[in-house]
Design a protein around this motif. Structure first.
Motif, PDB file in Angstrom:
ATOM      1  N   GLN A   1       0.867  -1.176   0.000  1.00 39.54           N
ATOM      2  CA  GLN A   1       0.000   0.000   0.000  1.00 39.54           C
ATOM      3  C   GLN A   1       0.901   1.222   0.000  1.00 39.54           C
ATOM      4  O   GLN A   1       1.810   1.326   0.827  1.00 39.54           O
ATOM      5  CB  GLN A   1      -0.908   0.006   1.213  1.00 39.54           C
ATOM      6  CG  GLN A   1      -1.924  -1.103   1.191  1.00 39.54           C
ATOM      7  CD  GLN A   1      -2.851  -1.061   2.393  1.00 39.54           C
ATOM      8  OE1 GLN A   1      -2.626  -0.344   3.358  1.00 39.54           O
ATOM      9  NE2 GLN A   1      -3.912  -1.838   2.323  1.00 39.54           N
ATOM     10  N   VAL A   2       0.651   2.144  -0.940  1.00 39.43           N
ATOM     11  CA  VAL A   2       1.465   3.348  -1.064  1.00 39.43           C
ATOM     12  C   VAL A   2       0.555   4.553  -1.251  1.00 39.43           C
ATOM     13  O   VAL A   2      -0.646   4.406  -1.467  1.00 39.43           O
ATOM     14  CB  VAL A   2       2.460   3.233  -2.255  1.00 39.43           C
ATOM     15  CG1 VAL A   2       3.456   2.106  -2.035  1.00 39.43           C
ATOM     16  CG2 VAL A   2       1.729   3.043  -3.575  1.00 39.43           C
ATOM     17  N   VAL A   3       1.113   5.744  -1.143  1.00 27.31           N
ATOM     18  CA  VAL A   3       0.396   6.970  -1.492  1.00 27.31           C
ATOM     19  C   VAL A   3       1.255   7.730  -2.487  1.00 27.31           C
ATOM     20  O   VAL A   3       2.481   7.600  -2.495  1.00 27.31           O
ATOM     21  CB  VAL A   3       0.080   7.857  -0.262  1.00 27.31           C
ATOM     22  CG1 VAL A   3      -0.910   7.162   0.655  1.00 27.31           C
ATOM     23  CG2 VAL A   3       1.329   8.233   0.484  1.00 27.31           C
ATOM     24  N   GLY A   4       0.593   8.504  -3.337  1.00 25.46           N
ATOM     25  CA  GLY A   4       1.363   9.218  -4.336  1.00 25.46           C
ATOM     26  C   GLY A   4       0.610  10.370  -4.943  1.00 25.46           C
ATOM     27  O   GLY A   4      -0.558  10.622  -4.647  1.00 25.46           O
ATOM     28  N   ARG A   5       1.315  11.036  -5.823  1.00 27.68           N
ATOM     29  CA  ARG A   5       0.798  12.245  -6.456  1.00 27.68           C
ATOM     30  C   ARG A   5       1.161  12.211  -7.929  1.00 27.68           C
ATOM     31  O   ARG A   5       2.294  11.953  -8.290  1.00 27.68           O
ATOM     32  CB  ARG A   5       1.450  13.457  -5.779  1.00 27.68           C
ATOM     33  CG  ARG A   5       1.140  14.771  -6.389  1.00 27.68           C
ATOM     34  CD  ARG A   5      -0.203  15.235  -5.954  1.00 27.68           C
ATOM     35  NE  ARG A   5      -0.521  16.424  -6.732  1.00 27.68           N
ATOM     36  CZ  ARG A   5      -1.695  16.945  -6.774  1.00 27.68           C
ATOM     37  NH1 ARG A   5      -2.667  16.401  -6.084  1.00 27.68           N
ATOM     38  NH2 ARG A   5      -1.944  18.009  -7.483  1.00 27.68           N
ATOM     39  N   GLY A   6       0.179  12.474  -8.769  1.00 20.60           N
ATOM     40  CA  GLY A   6       0.386  12.562 -10.211  1.00 20.60           C
ATOM     41  C   GLY A   6      -0.551  13.624 -10.768  1.00 20.60           C
ATOM     42  O   GLY A   6      -0.716  14.680 -10.165  1.00 20.60           O
ATOM     43  N   LYS A   7      -1.191  13.317 -11.889  1.00 21.25           N
ATOM     44  CA  LYS A   7      -2.117  14.268 -12.498  1.00 21.25           C
ATOM     45  C   LYS A   7      -3.501  14.245 -11.859  1.00 21.25           C
ATOM     46  O   LYS A   7      -4.320  15.109 -12.134  1.00 21.25           O
ATOM     47  CB  LYS A   7      -2.261  13.967 -13.990  1.00 21.25           C
ATOM     48  CG  LYS A   7      -1.022  14.274 -14.779  1.00 21.25           C
ATOM     49  CD  LYS A   7      -1.252  14.024 -16.253  1.00 21.25           C
ATOM     50  CE  LYS A   7      -0.016  14.335 -17.045  1.00 21.25           C
ATOM     51  NZ  LYS A   7      -0.197  14.073 -18.475  1.00 21.25           N
ATOM     52  N   GLN A   8      -3.747  13.267 -11.008  1.00 27.32           N
ATOM     53  CA  GLN A   8      -5.044  13.161 -10.348  1.00 27.32           C
ATOM     54  C   GLN A   8      -5.305  14.398  -9.496  1.00 27.32           C
ATOM     55  O   GLN A   8      -4.434  14.868  -8.775  1.00 27.32           O
ATOM     56  CB  GLN A   8      -5.066  11.902  -9.484  1.00 27.32           C
ATOM     57  CG  GLN A   8      -6.415  11.530  -8.952  1.00 27.32           C
ATOM     58  CD  GLN A   8      -6.372  10.178  -8.223  1.00 27.32           C
ATOM     59  OE1 GLN A   8      -5.330   9.576  -8.081  1.00 27.32           O
ATOM     60  NE2 GLN A   8      -7.521   9.736  -7.767  1.00 27.32           N
ATOM     61  N   LYS A   9      -6.490  14.920  -9.593  1.00 25.05           N
ATOM     62  CA  LYS A   9      -6.859  16.137  -8.872  1.00 25.05           C
ATOM     63  C   LYS A   9      -6.927  15.895  -7.364  1.00 25.05           C
ATOM     64  O   LYS A   9      -7.167  14.802  -6.895  1.00 25.05           O
ATOM     65  CB  LYS A   9      -8.227  16.614  -9.355  1.00 25.05           C
ATOM     66  CG  LYS A   9      -8.318  16.832 -10.860  1.00 25.05           C
ATOM     67  CD  LYS A   9      -8.231  18.269 -11.207  1.00 25.05           C
ATOM     68  CE  LYS A   9      -8.504  18.545 -12.653  1.00 25.05           C
ATOM     69  NZ  LYS A   9      -7.440  18.323 -13.555  1.00 25.05           N
ATOM     70  N   ASP A  10      -6.713  16.986  -6.615  1.00 22.34           N
ATOM     71  CA  ASP A  10      -6.899  16.928  -5.162  1.00 22.34           C
ATOM     72  C   ASP A  10      -8.363  16.646  -4.858  1.00 22.34           C
ATOM     73  O   ASP A  10      -9.255  17.000  -5.627  1.00 22.34           O
ATOM     74  CB  ASP A  10      -6.523  18.259  -4.509  1.00 22.34           C
ATOM     75  CG  ASP A  10      -5.041  18.561  -4.580  1.00 22.34           C
ATOM     76  OD1 ASP A  10      -4.270  17.658  -4.971  1.00 22.34           O
ATOM     77  OD2 ASP A  10      -4.659  19.686  -4.235  1.00 22.34           O
ATOM     78  N   THR A  11      -8.602  16.018  -3.730  1.00 22.04           N
ATOM     79  CA  THR A  11      -9.976  15.813  -3.279  1.00 22.04           C
ATOM     80  C   THR A  11     -10.123  16.458  -1.907  1.00 22.04           C
ATOM     81  O   THR A  11      -9.139  16.789  -1.254  1.00 22.04           O
ATOM     82  CB  THR A  11     -10.327  14.309  -3.185  1.00 22.04           C
ATOM     83  OG1 THR A  11      -9.401  13.661  -2.322  1.00 22.04           O
ATOM     84  CG2 THR A  11     -10.290  13.647  -4.539  1.00 22.04           C
ATOM     85  N   LYS A  12     -11.337  16.656  -1.508  1.00 22.02           N
ATOM     86  CA  LYS A  12     -11.621  17.264  -0.203  1.00 22.02           C
ATOM     87  C   LYS A  12     -11.940  16.166   0.798  1.00 22.02           C
ATOM     88  O   LYS A  12     -12.568  15.168   0.468  1.00 22.02           O
ATOM     89  CB  LYS A  12     -12.818  18.210  -0.297  1.00 22.02           C
ATOM     90  CG  LYS A  12     -12.647  19.315  -1.318  1.00 22.02           C
ATOM     91  CD  LYS A  12     -12.016  20.504  -0.691  1.00 22.02           C
ATOM     92  CE  LYS A  12     -12.001  21.654  -1.699  1.00 22.02           C
ATOM     93  NZ  LYS A  12     -10.781  22.397  -1.660  1.00 22.02           N
ATOM     94  N   GLY A  13     -11.509  16.374   2.021  1.00 21.92           N
ATOM     95  CA  GLY A  13     -11.821  15.451   3.096  1.00 21.92           C
ATOM     96  C   GLY A  13     -12.291  16.222   4.310  1.00 21.92           C
ATOM     97  O   GLY A  13     -12.093  17.436   4.416  1.00 21.92           O
ATOM     98  N   VAL A  14     -12.920  15.504   5.227  1.00 19.55           N
ATOM     99  CA  VAL A  14     -13.364  16.118   6.477  1.00 19.55           C
ATOM    100  C   VAL A  14     -12.846  15.252   7.613  1.00 19.55           C
ATOM    101  O   VAL A  14     -13.025  14.032   7.625  1.00 19.55           O
ATOM    102  CB  VAL A  14     -14.908  16.213   6.545  1.00 19.55           C
ATOM    103  CG1 VAL A  14     -15.346  16.805   7.871  1.00 19.55           C
ATOM    104  CG2 VAL A  14     -15.451  17.019   5.384  1.00 19.55           C
ATOM    105  N   TYR A  15     -12.182  15.894   8.565  1.00 21.54           N
ATOM    106  CA  TYR A  15     -11.682  15.185   9.735  1.00 21.54           C
ATOM    107  C   TYR A  15     -12.049  16.007  10.969  1.00 21.54           C
ATOM    108  O   TYR A  15     -11.651  17.172  11.092  1.00 21.54           O
ATOM    109  CB  TYR A  15     -10.161  14.994   9.651  1.00 21.54           C
ATOM    110  CG  TYR A  15      -9.586  14.279  10.839  1.00 21.54           C
ATOM    111  CD1 TYR A  15      -9.812  12.909  11.013  1.00 21.54           C
ATOM    112  CD2 TYR A  15      -8.838  14.960  11.787  1.00 21.54           C
ATOM    113  CE1 TYR A  15      -9.289  12.237  12.104  1.00 21.54           C
ATOM    114  CE2 TYR A  15      -8.306  14.299  12.883  1.00 21.54           C
ATOM    115  CZ  TYR A  15      -8.537  12.939  13.036  1.00 21.54           C
ATOM    116  OH  TYR A  15      -8.016  12.275  14.117  1.00 21.54           O
ATOM    117  N   ARG A  16     -12.837  15.401  11.847  1.00 22.20           N
ATOM    118  CA  ARG A  16     -13.320  16.072  13.061  1.00 22.20           C
ATOM    119  C   ARG A  16     -13.936  17.435  12.756  1.00 22.20           C
ATOM    120  O   ARG A  16     -13.661  18.441  13.412  1.00 22.20           O
ATOM    121  CB  ARG A  16     -12.196  16.213  14.079  1.00 22.20           C
ATOM    122  CG  ARG A  16     -11.723  14.885  14.607  1.00 22.20           C
ATOM    123  CD  ARG A  16     -10.757  15.041  15.731  1.00 22.20           C
ATOM    124  NE  ARG A  16     -10.443  13.737  16.281  1.00 22.20           N
ATOM    125  CZ  ARG A  16      -9.663  13.542  17.308  1.00 22.20           C
ATOM    126  NH1 ARG A  16      -9.100  14.564  17.910  1.00 22.20           N
ATOM    127  NH2 ARG A  16      -9.426  12.334  17.740  1.00 22.20           N
TER     128      ARG A  16
END
Length: 124
Positions: free
Chosen positions: A32-47
């Motif tokens: 399992q990895v995380v990464g960054r490419g051309k994919q757009k940012d997404t919004k998240g909600v935490y607390r």
């Protein structure tokens, strides 16, 4: 020998593994990895607070196999993991010069069980 490294969407992992099994590729490593490419940012909600997700979760498949299996493996991964949208991932191919079996300590010349069947396999 070659190493095929594929970074794909996590939801495409099961389908990709099934495709690899069909062509006889059964040995691989999954991370399992995380990464960054051309994919757009997404919004998240935490607390209750909004934030931008700039690193997207991905799955990395690492497969070492005989040279003659590389093209077929790449086609299978693309057909299994492709959605046509940004963020589908990448495939990298590296040369492998040597491999060793840890259990025996000897060079592993037959990296996959298909290496001795190369002439008898007819891929369409």
């Amino acid at each position: 020998m070659k190493k095929v490294e594929a970074i794909i969407r996590p939801e495409k992992l099961t389908e990709t593994i099934k495709g690899l099994n069909v062509i006889g590729v059964t040995g691989f490593t999954v991370s399992q990895v995380v990464g960054r490419g051309k994919q757009k940012d997404t919004k998240g909600v935490y607390r209750g607070k909004n934030y931008n997700v700039t690193l997207h979760p991905k799955v990395k498949l690492e497969i070492v196999l005989s040279d003659f299996m590389v093209e077929r493996t790449i086609k299978t991964i693309v057909n299994s993991a492709q959605t046509g949208e940004d963020g589908d991932g990448k495939i990298y191919v590296y040369p492998i010069f040597e491999a060793y079996n840890i259990r025996t300590g000897k060079a592993d010349l037959d990296i996959d069980e298909l290496v001795n069947q190369e002439e008898s396999l007819s891929w369409n």
